[in-house]
Design an enzyme around this catalytic site. Sequence first.
Site, PDB file in Angstrom:
ATOM      1  N   ALA A  88       5.554  16.165  11.821  1.00 15.27           N
ATOM      2  CA  ALA A  88       4.151  16.538  12.003  1.00 15.27           C
ATOM      3  C   ALA A  88       3.722  17.499  10.900  1.00 15.27           C
ATOM      4  O   ALA A  88       4.026  18.689  10.945  1.00 15.27           O
ATOM      5  CB  ALA A  88       3.945  17.172  13.380  1.00 15.27           C
TER       6      ALA A  88
ATOM      7  N   PRO B 101      -5.934  18.245  11.868  1.00 11.97           N
ATOM      8  CA  PRO B 101      -7.311  17.746  11.883  1.00 11.97           C
ATOM      9  C   PRO B 101      -8.129  18.178  10.665  1.00 11.97           C
ATOM     10  O   PRO B 101      -8.987  17.427  10.188  1.00 11.97           O
ATOM     11  CB  PRO B 101      -7.876  18.327  13.177  1.00 11.97           C
ATOM     12  CG  PRO B 101      -6.691  18.429  14.075  1.00 11.97           C
ATOM     13  CD  PRO B 101      -5.553  18.821  13.172  1.00 11.97           C
TER      14      PRO B 101
ATOM     15  N   GLY C   8      -5.234  17.583   5.231  1.00  7.62           N
ATOM     16  CA  GLY C   8      -4.526  16.349   4.936  1.00  7.62           C
ATOM     17  C   GLY C   8      -3.417  16.593   3.938  1.00  7.62           C
ATOM     18  O   GLY C   8      -2.336  17.046   4.295  1.00  7.62           O
TER      19      GLY C   8
ATOM     20  N   GLU D 132      10.195   9.392   0.892  1.00  5.84           N
ATOM     21  CA  GLU D 132       9.141   8.865   1.746  1.00  5.84           C
ATOM     22  C   GLU D 132       8.191   7.984   0.950  1.00  5.84           C
ATOM     23  O   GLU D 132       7.814   6.887   1.380  1.00  5.84           O
ATOM     24  CB  GLU D 132       8.364  10.010   2.396  1.00  5.84           C
ATOM     25  CG  GLU D 132       7.236   9.542   3.296  1.00  5.84           C
ATOM     26  CD  GLU D 132       6.550  10.673   4.044  1.00  5.84           C
ATOM     27  OE1 GLU D 132       5.550  10.406   4.737  1.00  5.84           O
ATOM     28  OE2 GLU D 132       7.012  11.832   3.933  1.00  5.84           O
TER      29      GLU D 132
ATOM     30  N   LEU E 120      -8.440 -16.963  -0.303  1.00  3.60           N
ATOM     31  CA  LEU E 120      -7.877 -18.299  -0.508  1.00  3.60           C
ATOM     32  C   LEU E 120      -7.600 -19.022   0.808  1.00  3.60           C
ATOM     33  O   LEU E 120      -7.515 -20.249   0.837  1.00  3.60           O
ATOM     34  CB  LEU E 120      -6.593 -18.197  -1.327  1.00  3.60           C
ATOM     35  CG  LEU E 120      -6.791 -17.876  -2.822  1.00  3.60           C
ATOM     36  CD1 LEU E 120      -5.456 -17.615  -3.497  1.00  3.60           C
ATOM     37  CD2 LEU E 120      -7.526 -19.015  -3.533  1.00  3.60           C
TER      38      LEU E 120
END
Length: 391
Positions: free
Chosen positions: A134, A138, A141, A254, A349
């Site tokens: 975590a 909010p 970022g 990551e 396509l």
Amino acid sequence: MKSLSTKREPRKHPYLTEDHQQFRKSLRKFLEREAVPFYDEWESDRIIPRSFWTKMGEQGYLCPDIDEKYGGSETDWGYSVVINEELERVGTGLIGVALHNDIVVPYITSFGTEEQKQRWLPSCVTGRTITAIAMTEPGTGSDLANIKTTARLEGDHYIVNGAKTFITNGIHADLVIVAVKTDTEIRPQHKGVSLLVIERGHQGFSRGRKLDKVGLHSQDTAELFFEDCKVPKENLLGEEGLGFLYLMDKLQQERLLVGIGAQVASEEMLQSTIDYVKSREAFGRPVSQFQNTQFKIAEMATEVEMGRAFLDQLIADHIAGEDVVTKVSMAKWKLTEIARNIASQCMQLHGGYGYMEEYKIARRYRDIPVASIYAGTNDIMKTIIARNLGL
């Protein structure tokens, strides 16, 4: 959905041996039996059942690189590459397994104490413990140094207050590595960041809603809340104030995982589109015979081959322990951008059928865009590249 075994044989990656390829065949058979038939249902349910995790653990597909004394197989990272490629071929919604295996658990193996490793790692291998990390909040970022979640040491416990959002595995997670501020006054701010391991059942830890995303429907993503959450001081991971450095150290792998997922998605979309245009007719002949179709396919195939060559060398360098931060940032940015463009062209396509849920390209089209956002936005990747080039 087609069986995975109907697709072309896996590429001969330079860092993989025959043992890796045999492992791939076994894993593919497992996924054909335990994942492929149920994946559409998981997408509809908006979650992958915990039973799939335990089955993965029983077969040795969770955290295979962990030491044998903790229940792992002590494999090289090539086995992790195989796992991540095969999971992506089923669907991007399985990225929670990659996060568990190759993003979260490595924090414990690298920075955890012996007591912490013995306490947590064995159940991570079996799937009884599902992990998450975590970082995002909010209002925060990519700016991790500016997180607002705080942890104050009082006696034998840290008291944690704050909220996290967009947390992969957020609903299932039994163990969450949480980025917190243990010092809100220190400058520069990143020196106040620490990592705490918060477990299911800790007082003051709760989950918010399971977030309803545009794509990755089967992957559980949630909000997490900490209200005077009591965390034993023994759950501090590493040292206070070094959390930001730990995060930067692990972000290389990551972001490489994101690049692997994007490359495999591009390969899958291209192959399924080639198959489709050969079978679909318009104006009395297969769509594949039109020059525009051939040129589009040729362009995409070239991008996919060049992307694979760059990625394979990058993975080999990473396995060798080289510092590949700049190239990882390049791969994360470029491969996700290529995948996004290929998703759009392949859907075109497919014509009207490409917009139908029964065709896999529709799901790929939804799932791809977030890859250019998570693990650091692509604009952040360009910033890292420019800085490392001395600009």
